[in-house]
Structure formats: structure tokens, C-alpha cells
Design a protein around this motif. Structure first.
Motif, PDB file in Angstrom:
ATOM      1  N   ASN A 131     -88.981 -96.034 -44.954  1.00 11.39           N
ATOM      2  CA  ASN A 131     -87.953 -95.808 -45.975  1.00 11.39           C
ATOM      3  C   ASN A 131     -87.875 -94.352 -46.396  1.00 11.39           C
ATOM      4  OD1 ASN A 131     -87.019 -98.522 -46.231  1.00 11.39           O
ATOM      5  ND2 ASN A 131     -88.900 -99.039 -47.335  1.00 11.39           N
ATOM      6  N   HIS A 132     -86.658 -93.807 -46.383  1.00 11.76           N
ATOM      7  CA  HIS A 132     -86.428 -92.396 -46.715  1.00 11.76           C
ATOM      8  C   HIS A 132     -85.103 -92.205 -47.447  1.00 11.76           C
ATOM      9  CE1 HIS A 132     -89.665 -90.385 -44.373  1.00 11.76           C
ATOM     10  NE2 HIS A 132     -89.661 -91.562 -43.757  1.00 11.76           N
ATOM     11  N   ILE A 133     -85.021 -91.044 -48.119  1.00 10.08           N
ATOM     12  CA  ILE A 133     -83.770 -90.609 -48.734  1.00 10.08           C
ATOM     13  C   ILE A 133     -83.379 -89.295 -48.062  1.00 10.08           C
ATOM     14  CG2 ILE A 133     -82.602 -89.993 -50.889  1.00 10.08           C
ATOM     15  CD1 ILE A 133     -83.741 -92.897 -50.798  1.00 10.08           C
ATOM     16  N   ASN A 134     -82.122 -89.176 -47.709  1.00  9.61           N
ATOM     17  CA  ASN A 134     -81.618 -88.039 -46.957  1.00  9.61           C
ATOM     18  C   ASN A 134     -81.277 -86.855 -47.866  1.00  9.61           C
ATOM     19  OD1 ASN A 134     -80.963 -87.001 -44.439  1.00  9.61           O
ATOM     20  ND2 ASN A 134     -79.661 -88.749 -43.919  1.00  9.61           N
TER      21      ASN A 134
ATOM     22  N   GLY B 140     -92.004 -93.396 -47.143  1.00 15.57           N
ATOM     23  CA  GLY B 140     -92.055 -92.038 -46.611  1.00 15.57           C
ATOM     24  C   GLY B 140     -92.600 -91.032 -47.629  1.00 15.57           C
ATOM     25  N   HIS B 141     -93.318 -90.021 -47.088  1.00 12.38           N
ATOM     26  CA  HIS B 141     -93.870 -88.921 -47.907  1.00 12.38           C
ATOM     27  C   HIS B 141     -94.908 -89.441 -48.916  1.00 12.38           C
ATOM     28  CE1 HIS B 141     -90.645 -86.708 -45.952  1.00 12.38           C
ATOM     29  NE2 HIS B 141     -89.843 -87.669 -46.338  1.00 12.38           N
ATOM     30  N   GLY B 142     -95.112 -88.736 -50.022  1.00 12.47           N
ATOM     31  CA  GLY B 142     -96.092 -89.157 -51.035  1.00 12.47           C
ATOM     32  C   GLY B 142     -97.093 -88.070 -51.340  1.00 12.47           C
TER      33      GLY B 142
ATOM     34  N   THR C 118     -87.297 -88.118 -57.219  1.00 13.88           N
ATOM     35  CA  THR C 118     -87.858 -87.462 -56.043  1.00 13.88           C
ATOM     36  C   THR C 118     -87.882 -88.481 -54.915  1.00 13.88           C
ATOM     37  OG1 THR C 118     -90.092 -88.089 -56.677  1.00 13.88           O
ATOM     38  CG2 THR C 118     -89.344 -85.907 -57.358  1.00 13.88           C
ATOM     39  N   GLU C 119     -87.766 -87.975 -53.693  1.00 14.67           N
ATOM     40  CA  GLU C 119     -87.690 -88.886 -52.551  1.00 14.67           C
ATOM     41  C   GLU C 119     -88.922 -89.784 -52.467  1.00 14.67           C
ATOM     42  OE1 GLU C 119     -87.148 -87.290 -48.568  1.00 14.67           O
ATOM     43  OE2 GLU C 119     -87.410 -89.301 -47.731  1.00 14.67           O
ATOM     44  N   LYS C 120     -90.127 -89.185 -52.642  1.00 13.94           N
ATOM     45  CA  LYS C 120     -91.355 -89.976 -52.455  1.00 13.94           C
ATOM     46  C   LYS C 120     -91.404 -91.163 -53.413  1.00 13.94           C
ATOM     47  CE  LYS C 120     -94.277 -87.193 -55.546  1.00 13.94           C
ATOM     48  NZ  LYS C 120     -95.575 -86.558 -55.751  1.00 13.94           N
TER      49      LYS C 120
HETATM   50 ZN   LIG Z   1     -87.902 -88.377 -45.902  1.00 19.22          ZN
END
Ligand SMILES: [Zn+2]
Length: 258
Positions: free
Chosen positions: A78-81, A10-12, A25-27
């Protein structure tokens, strides 16, 4: 080869995601989890694809086109909340099934991340459309969004920072169960050895009944050089793979040879 599953980090790039804290960082966390799973699926001979392998920006259109055009049957995003909460969440399509999400939650719980919820969500003005574009725009690919934990919860953040490989591995295991594909645990430890605070290592007053003699015997294997992988020293009650038995016997044989 046609992939069975496509991983989505996810993201990036210019989009860091929302699940950030002072540790990560989440990405980046999404990417390292996805790359770990990518390599694990390759090791398990499960054809796999991935939406990004580096820190690049992907529009939602480009991302979902990669998934739709991959020919994969499943997608794990895949992600982090963030936003105040504790534990993992799995979001699935209103046209999907809760079976895989529940298997993921069971695996993450087994790896020490509490299970918060599994759920579906629709657009506020259209109950027949998924809220998240990863569900809405990925066609017939069965897509689950895995939120491994909350970046703004100290317990979740520490767990992710320390044991993200174990959590990533849990999802690989759950996928193999769901897709009925053979699973083998990784041959190298997935994380640093756990601290030796297991109850089996507690001092005992009843000789022969406690675990001291077990640990002593295991330590002897290390002292003699028959075993070198520190992970196993911490798990005196876990079985060794066949090849490890073979290595021990070979080393014993070499040692006894005149
Ligand atoms: Zn996310």
C-alpha cells in the motif's frame, strides 16, 4: 495459520515516503489502510500477515524477506503517490497478470477514486527484471503495488483523508473476487454517512413517484427507535442485512407487548 495474503504498509519510521501533504504523511496513511485491511481479512476468516503494525523503519531487504518468508501467495503493498497526477495506479510484476490490478482499479473507481493506469516497469538496463524491489525481490509471491491517489492533488488528498476506509475496503473486496474467497461487507459503516444530496432525496412534484415518501417512511423507523444506525438513513434504496430485520422485528415485538 499460513497466510494467503500479506499486506505491506509502505515506508515507515525514518522513511516517511513521498506521498505527503499538510493533511497526512504517506507512511501513516499506508499503515492505517493496511491495518484496516488486516482486520477486515481477519473478520472474513482469510489468513493474513502484515509487514509492520507500527511506525517502524524497514529496510527493503527486511521488508521483502518478510514477504518471501510469509508463505503467502499474494502481497498487497500500500502506497500514496506524488509528483503531479490524479487517481489510482496499480503496478504489477512483468511476470504477473493484469487481472488483479484491474479488479482493484474497478473497485477503487466504484469508491470514487478515478483510475489512472495499471502498468509494469523494468530496470532501464535489464528488461527481464522488475524496476520495483517489491516485485523483484519477493520471489514467487504475486505482489501488487497499490498507489491509492496523489497526495499532492487536492481532490485525491481530500478523498483519501475522508474516505480511506472505503478505498481500503474496495481492495479487500477486489482481492476476494480475485482469490475466489467469500466476501461480506463490514457490518459497521466504513465511513461517515454521506451528505444527503443524493438525487433520490430531491423534492418531487409528482406524488408517489418521488422519494420523499420513502425517506419519510425510513425516518419514521428512526423516530420510533426501530433503527438507530444513521448510515442506513442515507440509503433508502439499499437492502438491510437479515440481522437488522430481526432487530426491527424484535423491537416492534417488545413495543407491542402488553
Ligand atoms: Zn510509497
Amino acid at each position: 495459520m499460513t497466510p494467503i495474503v500479506i499486506l505491506d504498509a509502505g515506508h515507515g519510521g525514518s522513511d516517511p515516503g513521498g506521498g505527503n501533504n499538510t493533511q497526512f504523511t504517506e507512511k501513516d496513511m499506508n499503515l492505517q489502510i493496511s491495518l484496516y485491511q488486516y482486520n477486515r481479512f481477519l473478520a472474513l476468516n482469510i489468513p493474513v500477515a502484515i509487514t509492520r503494525t507500527t511506525d517502524v523503519t524497514l529496510t527493503s531487504e527486511a521488508r521483502t524477506a518478510l514477504v518471501r518468508n510469509s508463505s503467502a501467495r499474494y502481497c498487497i503493498s500500500n502506497h500514496i503517490n506524488s509528483g503531479g497526477g490524479r487517481g489510482s495506479e496499480v503496478i504489477y510484476s512483468i511476470y504477473g497478470s493484469p487481472t488483479f490490478p484491474q479488479l482493484i482499479q474497478d473497485a477503487l473507481t466504484a469508491e470514487g477514486m478515478p483510475n489512472r493506469r495499471i502498468f509494469t516497469r523494468t530496470l532501464p538496463d535489464n528488461p527481464r527484471l522488475d524496476y520495483y524491489f517489491m516485485h523483484r525481490e519477493t520471489g514467487s509471491v504475486e505482489t501488487v503495488i497499490v498507489e491509492y491517489g496523489f497526495a499532492d492533488n487536492a481532490l485525491d488528498a481530500n478523498k483519501l483523508q475522508q474516505d480511506w476506509r472505503d478505498l481500503a475496503e474496495g481492495v479487500v473486496r477486489a482481492f476476494c473476487t480475485y482469490a475466489k474467497l467469500p466476501y461480506q461487507p463490514p457490518t459497521t459503516p466504513t465511513s461517515n454517512p454521506k451528505p444527503t444530496t443524493a438525487p433520490t432525496l430531491a423534492p418531487t412534484t409528482s406524488p408517489g413517484n418521488g422519494a420523499d415518501w420513502k425517506q419519510e417512511a425510513v425516518n419514521w423507523l428512526y423516530d420510533q427507535g426501530f433503527l438507530t444506525d444513521e448510515q442506513w438513513r442515507q440509503q433508502p434504496d439499499q437492502p438491510l442485512p437479515l440481522w437488522a430485520h430481526a432487530v426491527i422485528l424484535k423491537r416492534l415485538f417488545e413495543k407491542l407487548k402488553p
